[in-house]
Design an enzyme around this catalytic site. Structure first.
Site, PDB file in Angstrom:
ATOM      1  N   ARG A  53       0.854  -1.175   0.000  1.00 51.44           N
ATOM      2  CA  ARG A  53       0.000   0.000   0.000  1.00 51.44           C
ATOM      3  C   ARG A  53       0.899   1.237   0.000  1.00 51.44           C
ATOM      4  O   ARG A  53       2.102   1.125   0.171  1.00 51.44           O
ATOM      5  CB  ARG A  53      -0.968  -0.021   1.200  1.00 51.44           C
ATOM      6  CG  ARG A  53      -0.333  -0.525   2.445  1.00 51.44           C
ATOM      7  CD  ARG A  53      -0.438   0.294   3.690  1.00 51.44           C
ATOM      8  NE  ARG A  53      -0.423   1.710   3.524  1.00 51.44           N
ATOM      9  CZ  ARG A  53       0.671   2.454   3.582  1.00 51.44           C
ATOM     10  NH1 ARG A  53       1.863   1.932   3.759  1.00 51.44           N
ATOM     11  NH2 ARG A  53       0.596   3.762   3.459  1.00 51.44           N
ATOM     12  N   GLY A  54       0.275   2.398  -0.188  1.00 51.92           N
ATOM     13  CA  GLY A  54       1.055   3.610  -0.366  1.00 51.92           C
ATOM     14  C   GLY A  54       1.227   3.811  -1.867  1.00 51.92           C
ATOM     15  O   GLY A  54       1.621   2.862  -2.577  1.00 51.92           O
ATOM     16  N   ALA A  55       0.909   5.029  -2.332  1.00 51.02           N
ATOM     17  CA  ALA A  55       0.795   5.253  -3.777  1.00 51.02           C
ATOM     18  C   ALA A  55       2.013   4.778  -4.597  1.00 51.02           C
ATOM     19  O   ALA A  55       1.849   3.982  -5.535  1.00 51.02           O
ATOM     20  CB  ALA A  55       0.481   6.722  -4.031  1.00 51.02           C
ATOM     21  N   GLN A 201      -2.716   2.591   9.760  1.00 55.17           N
ATOM     22  CA  GLN A 201      -1.399   2.671   9.114  1.00 55.17           C
ATOM     23  C   GLN A 201      -0.431   3.530   9.930  1.00 55.17           C
ATOM     24  O   GLN A 201       0.781   3.305   9.924  1.00 55.17           O
ATOM     25  CB  GLN A 201      -1.518   3.259   7.698  1.00 55.17           C
ATOM     26  CG  GLN A 201      -2.164   2.355   6.682  1.00 55.17           C
ATOM     27  CD  GLN A 201      -3.661   2.546   6.580  1.00 55.17           C
ATOM     28  OE1 GLN A 201      -4.307   2.934   7.564  1.00 55.17           O
ATOM     29  NE2 GLN A 201      -4.248   2.277   5.426  1.00 55.17           N
ATOM     30  N   ASP A 242      -2.129  10.586  -2.571  1.00 59.01           N
ATOM     31  CA  ASP A 242      -2.460   9.561  -3.566  1.00 59.01           C
ATOM     32  C   ASP A 242      -2.737  10.139  -4.939  1.00 59.01           C
ATOM     33  O   ASP A 242      -2.610   9.460  -5.947  1.00 59.01           O
ATOM     34  CB  ASP A 242      -3.663   8.740  -3.094  1.00 59.01           C
ATOM     35  CG  ASP A 242      -3.248   7.885  -1.917  1.00 59.01           C
ATOM     36  OD1 ASP A 242      -3.249   8.395  -0.782  1.00 59.01           O
ATOM     37  OD2 ASP A 242      -2.868   6.725  -2.143  1.00 59.01           O
ATOM     38  N   ASN A 252      -5.858  12.139  -0.156  1.00 55.48           N
ATOM     39  CA  ASN A 252      -4.969  11.361   0.717  1.00 55.48           C
ATOM     40  C   ASN A 252      -5.828  10.625   1.737  1.00 55.48           C
ATOM     41  O   ASN A 252      -7.056  10.781   1.770  1.00 55.48           O
ATOM     42  CB  ASN A 252      -3.931  12.260   1.398  1.00 55.48           C
ATOM     43  CG  ASN A 252      -2.832  11.444   2.076  1.00 55.48           C
ATOM     44  OD1 ASN A 252      -2.290  10.510   1.475  1.00 55.48           O
ATOM     45  ND2 ASN A 252      -2.510  11.746   3.321  1.00 55.48           N
ATOM     46  N   LYS A 253      -5.177   9.846   2.566  1.00 58.13           N
ATOM     47  CA  LYS A 253      -5.860   9.014   3.551  1.00 58.13           C
ATOM     48  C   LYS A 253      -6.933   9.789   4.306  1.00 58.13           C
ATOM     49  O   LYS A 253      -6.738  10.940   4.684  1.00 58.13           O
ATOM     50  CB  LYS A 253      -4.811   8.454   4.517  1.00 58.13           C
ATOM     51  CG  LYS A 253      -5.312   7.541   5.605  1.00 58.13           C
ATOM     52  CD  LYS A 253      -6.174   6.412   5.115  1.00 58.13           C
ATOM     53  CE  LYS A 253      -5.501   5.556   4.065  1.00 58.13           C
ATOM     54  NZ  LYS A 253      -6.435   4.624   3.397  1.00 58.13           N
TER      55      LYS A 253
END
Ligand code: MRU
Length: 355
Positions: A53-55, A201, A242, A252-253
């Site tokens: 995960r993470g762009a 996260q 993202d 973003n998150k």
């Protein structure tokens, strides 16, 4: 178990021609375990389930997914290879909707394959491009860290959300990159990590990563952010992202917009760290960015344990949009940019698309 570790960083995606070794981010911090991905379906599931995960890391994993797929291809008929490659690309592109790095990396790899005059050459070009995406990302993140560092000073208190560290990229991370470089420079930054409900996260990954690098980190729950900003003299908030739309709006998150609102009210600078690959100038405003909604159980349960009555209605958007007007500056590998001054980045992106 394979452990790929460098000073201050852990490599989350490792390409091995016939498989990918992937650090299973769902198991952290209890277990540091690499899983073996042998097929494109394995890669799809790994991205979809947030094992990776993470762009930027999603983009890297997807690019290697195409290389894996190509290595399994038997026939030497180029047109059918390219047709099937497009299908493989579409399959991987359907794994998650918000982080644009996924689509960017897949397009980069497929564009290279289109230059080939044989299947053999296409396979070589695909693999080369995927490896290049990963190598470039490490360099890019280091530069983001260097630019970011110019905005901070020793002993500052900085808040972040989610995880935008080494394991979310090839190395160094985006929002966390300046922290690693500050450590290398002998500074003591004090990081406040929001736990980042529902999948934690921040609690599971950011605290773990920063502790590995011996960086001072304090965990807070998301609803403690405003109070912490005010009482712990937070000097800045920095987040990863993202997707950035042409007008500077940011996905973003979930929780990022809340932090931005609070930071603005308290006159605290709010920075977004992102590589050029996260800027999507085809998307005009944040309104157009698809926001992933995930399973109800992520909110109604913690692990296997229900924290709400059965059949409770749930809304679970994984991301939110922070309007450009709440962002002090973007920190990129090309320097620092105010959200109303993205022309140079637009120019660089146009150049990138035409080569
Ligand atoms: O759902 P996730 O964990 O993939 O969300 C990740 C984030 O929102 C990160 O902040 C973003 O991808 C930047 S990672 C360098």
């Amino acid at each position: 178990m394979i452990v790929a570790e460098q000073k201050n960083s852990i490599i989350s995606v490792i390409y091995n021609k016939d498989h990918i070794s992937l650090l299973d981010q769902r198991l952290l911090p209890q277990k540091m375990e690499y899983v073996r991905l042998s097929t494109i379906n394995d890669v799809w599931h790994a991205i979809h389930q947030l094992q990776v995960r993470g762009a930027p890391a999603i983009g890297i994993a997807a690019a290697f997914g195409l290389a894996l797929w190509a290595n399994h291809w038997q026939s030497s008929d180029l047109p059918s290879f390219l047709k099937a490659l497009h299908r493989a690309k579409s399959q991987l592109a359907s794994s998650r909707p918000t982080a644009v790095n996924l689509f960017w990396a897949l397009a980069r790899v497929v564009d290279q394959a289109k230059r080939a005059s044989s299947v053999r050459e296409a396979k070589i070009l695909i693999e080369k491009e995927a490896l290049e995406i990963q190598a470039e990302d490490e360099e890019i993140c280091r530069r983001i860290g260097e630019h970011g560092l110019t905005l901070f000073s020793d002993e500052q208190n900085i808040m972040t959300i989610c995880n935008a560290g080494s394991i979310a990229t090839a190395r160094y991370g985006t929002a966390l990159a300046p922290f690693y470089l500050a450590k290398e420079a002998g500074w003591n930054l004090h990081i406040y990590a929001c736990e980042t409900r529902p999948l934690l996260q921040g609690a599971r990954l950011t605290t773990w990563e920063l502790q590995q690098a011996d960086i001072d980190v304090t965990l807070i729950t998301d609803n403690m952010a405003a109070h912490t900003m005010r009482t712990k003299n937070i000097d800045a908030v920095i987040v990863g992202c993202d997707r950035v739309a042409k007008n500077g709006d940011v996905a973003n998150k979930i929780g990022t917009f809340g932090l931005a609102l609070q930071a603005k009210s308290l006159h605290i600078p709010f920075y977004v760290a992102a590589p050029l690959s996260t800027f999507d100038f085809q998307t005009l405003t944040g309104e157009e960015i698809p926001i992933e909604e995930r399973a109800d159980e992520e909110v109604s349960h913690i692990g296997q344990i229900a924290t709400a009555p059965a059949n409770t209605k749930v809304f679970n958007p994984a991301f939110d949009i922070t309007p450009a007007s709440y962002i002090t500056a973007f920190i990129t590998e090309h320097g620092i940019f105010a959200p109303d001054n993205l022309e140079k980045l637009i120019e660089l992106k146009t150049k990138e698309r035409s080569t």
